[in-house]
Design a protein around this motif. Structure first.
Motif, PDB file in Angstrom:
ATOM      1  N   LEU A   3       0.833  -1.202   0.000  1.00 48.95           N
ATOM      2  CA  LEU A   3       0.000   0.000   0.000  1.00 48.95           C
ATOM      3  C   LEU A   3       0.866   1.250   0.000  1.00 48.95           C
ATOM      4  CD1 LEU A   3      -2.632   1.553   0.189  1.00 48.95           C
ATOM      5  CD2 LEU A   3      -2.664   1.103   2.657  1.00 48.95           C
ATOM      6  N   GLU A   4       1.893   1.240   0.788  1.00 57.14           N
ATOM      7  CA  GLU A   4       2.810   2.376   0.812  1.00 57.14           C
ATOM      8  C   GLU A   4       3.389   2.644  -0.573  1.00 57.14           C
ATOM      9  OE1 GLU A   4       7.020   2.314   2.576  1.00 57.14           O
ATOM     10  OE2 GLU A   4       5.776   3.058   4.233  1.00 57.14           O
ATOM     11  N   ALA A   5       3.764   1.585  -1.271  1.00 57.23           N
ATOM     12  CA  ALA A   5       4.316   1.741  -2.628  1.00 57.23           C
ATOM     13  C   ALA A   5       3.264   2.304  -3.580  1.00 57.23           C
ATOM     14  CB  ALA A   5       4.823   0.398  -3.135  1.00 57.23           C
ATOM     15  N   TYR A   6       2.014   1.843  -3.480  1.00 57.14           N
ATOM     16  CA  TYR A   6       0.940   2.376  -4.313  1.00 57.14           C
ATOM     17  C   TYR A   6       0.767   3.878  -4.068  1.00 57.14           C
ATOM     18  CZ  TYR A   6      -0.773  -2.448  -5.175  1.00 57.14           C
ATOM     19  OH  TYR A   6      -0.914  -3.766  -5.554  1.00 57.14           O
ATOM     20  N   LEU A   7       0.714   4.268  -2.802  1.00 56.95           N
ATOM     21  CA  LEU A   7       0.505   5.671  -2.464  1.00 56.95           C
ATOM     22  C   LEU A   7       1.674   6.534  -2.932  1.00 56.95           C
ATOM     23  CD1 LEU A   7      -0.923   5.294   1.163  1.00 56.95           C
ATOM     24  CD2 LEU A   7      -2.210   5.802  -0.920  1.00 56.95           C
ATOM     25  N   GLU A   8       2.898   6.051  -2.714  1.00 54.94           N
ATOM     26  CA  GLU A   8       4.064   6.827  -3.115  1.00 54.94           C
ATOM     27  C   GLU A   8       4.141   6.985  -4.627  1.00 54.94           C
ATOM     28  OE1 GLU A   8       6.137   8.562  -1.221  1.00 54.94           O
ATOM     29  OE2 GLU A   8       4.881   7.955   0.486  1.00 54.94           O
ATOM     30  N   ASP A   9       3.662   5.987  -5.350  1.00 56.96           N
ATOM     31  CA  ASP A   9       3.660   6.072  -6.810  1.00 56.96           C
ATOM     32  C   ASP A   9       2.762   7.216  -7.279  1.00 56.96           C
ATOM     33  OD1 ASP A   9       4.242   4.971  -9.508  1.00 56.96           O
ATOM     34  OD2 ASP A   9       2.101   4.533  -9.508  1.00 56.96           O
ATOM     35  N   VAL A  10       1.596   7.366  -6.622  1.00 60.81           N
ATOM     36  CA  VAL A  10       0.697   8.461  -6.977  1.00 60.81           C
ATOM     37  C   VAL A  10       1.297   9.798  -6.552  1.00 60.81           C
ATOM     38  CG1 VAL A  10      -1.597   9.456  -6.657  1.00 60.81           C
ATOM     39  CG2 VAL A  10      -1.323   6.974  -6.789  1.00 60.81           C
ATOM     40  N   ILE A  11       1.834   9.857  -5.338  1.00 62.67           N
ATOM     41  CA  ILE A  11       2.380  11.112  -4.813  1.00 62.67           C
ATOM     42  C   ILE A  11       3.563  11.586  -5.640  1.00 62.67           C
ATOM     43  CG2 ILE A  11       3.574  12.153  -2.845  1.00 62.67           C
ATOM     44  CD1 ILE A  11       1.826  10.327  -1.047  1.00 62.67           C
ATOM     45  N   THR A  12       4.503  10.701  -5.919  1.00 52.64           N
ATOM     46  CA  THR A  12       5.685  11.112  -6.681  1.00 52.64           C
ATOM     47  C   THR A  12       5.321  11.460  -8.118  1.00 52.64           C
ATOM     48  OG1 THR A  12       6.185   8.776  -7.140  1.00 52.64           O
ATOM     49  CG2 THR A  12       7.284   9.796  -5.254  1.00 52.64           C
ATOM     50  N   GLY A  13       4.314  10.768  -8.659  1.00 56.01           N
ATOM     51  CA  GLY A  13       3.865  11.112 -10.000  1.00 56.01           C
ATOM     52  C   GLY A  13       3.262  12.500 -10.062  1.00 56.01           C
TER      53      GLY A  13
END
Length: 363
Positions: free
Chosen positions: A345-355
């Motif tokens: 979940l952390e990776a999913y969220l960070e992918d959206v945030i960094t994008g």
């Protein structure tokens, strides 16, 4: 990186009659262990208020609200400023809450569907009790309890921006083998569901009638009064999560049954699979697509079609039973703990945030 997460879910405080509570508890505890600050907001409803078994969790703040207007007035700023807001399925007035979240939130928004096949069946039938079709594209992430083909369906048919599997999991600190005398040959833990009841009749009650010398157990609420329970089937109305490990450890095998919509969709593992396996209890499961992707059929889980197959497994020597239990436990600890889901979940969220940050830099 430490993030401020706000979760709106069906219930964290009460595990009575729902599997959402144990899912949230394991996941949020693991997220807190990774350093995140978590606020869980729960609608204050009488049926959960009367049966709360968690009031002050040490790994997140749990707060209650009375309705959508109160949610907006009391928690609107928290929704607006959170790094991520996650709305779960079956939240009361979920459509209005989703609109509020999508209007206020400035961080990542996600819908966590703990009932994906049921949700999609309802949407297709025009029964949007907690989610409306037009709201699906408004979330940055659609976190789904169902994987496989359902993820593509969410994106192509319903317009989800990013559909990602986030299965249930288990907290191995709470679910592990315990030294208990063997009380039952086979047991089942689950709230009554009309579409699961034929499987319970075929795979547990029929074998119980055939083997009156063996003991069986069914734990869970809301079973109708008219069910013909064999004399050798013990009934437990409600079993709080703190007693699950001892329950599983006292049976030779446990039965996994799947809701009809989830069997059709496939790739929708029940939390009971992971909990039982973590407790070292071998599993007899009904058959559905994708089961083999989480536990290997034949060596880590036994697929059964009828009562005759159930009886064959109950008659296996202890060495075979123990080998399947050990294999399933090893697989779950390697791939299906709450720590694994929290990292995902952390990776999913960070992918959206960094994008989003990259797009701002390019603008």
């Amino acid at each position: 990186m430490r993030r401020r997460l706000l979760v709106l879910g069906l219930s964290l405080s009460s595990s009575w009659g729902n599997g959402h509570a144990t899912t949230y508890r394991a996941l949020l505890k693991a997220l807190a262990g990774r350093g995140h600050d978590i606020l869980f907001l729960e609608r204050d409803v009488p049926w959960y208020a009367a049966a709360r078994d968690l009031v002050d969790p040490p790994w997140c703040r749990l707060r209650f609200y009375d309705g959508v207007a109160a949610l907006a007035g009391q928690w609107g700023e928290a929704i607006a400023t959170a790094d991520a807001v996650i709305l779960g399925s079956y939240v009361p007035d979920g459509i209005a809450v989703a609109r509020l979240v999508q209007r206020l939130a400035r961080g990542v928004t996600a819908f966590y569907d703990i009932d994906t096949p049921v949700t999609l069946a309802r949407l297709a039938a025009g029964d949007g009790t907690y989610l409306a079709p037009e709201l699906v594209p408004g979330f940055d992430l659609y976190l789904s309890f169902a994987g496989g083909p359902t993820l593509r369906q969410l994106e192509t048919a319903w317009g989800a921006r990013r559909a990602r599997a986030l299965y249930c999991s288990v907290d191995p600190e709470l679910y592990h083998p315990l030294a208990r005398p063997r009380r039952w040959a086979l047991g089942y833990l689950g709230t009554y569901s009309a579409d699961r009841q034929p499987g319970l009749e075929r795979l547990l009650l029929a074998p119980a009638r055939h083997c009156p010398d063996l003991r069986f157990v069914v734990a869970g609420p809301q079973y109708p009064a008219g069910i013909d329970w064999p004399a050798n089937v013990e009934r437990i109305e409600h079993l709080p999560p703190g007693e699950h490990a001892g329950f599983y450890s006292a049976m030779g095998w446990t039965l996994n049954l799947t809701r009809a919509d989830m069997k059709v969709a496939g790739f929708s593992p029940s939390v009971r699979l992971f909990e039982a396996a973590a407790c070292g209890t071998p599993i007899l499961s009904d058959i559905w697509p994708g089961l083999d992707s989480v536990l290997r059929s034949g060596s880590e889980v036994a697929e059964v079609r009828d009562g005759e197959q159930v009886l064959q497994f109950l008659a296996l020597p202890e060495s075979a039973r123990a080998a399947m239990a050990a294999a399933a436990r090893a697989r779950v600890l390697a791939e299906h703990t709450a720590a694994h889901r929290a990292a995902l979940l952390e990776a999913y969220l960070e992918d959206v945030i960094t994008g989003a940050e990259a797009r701002l830099e390019r603008a």
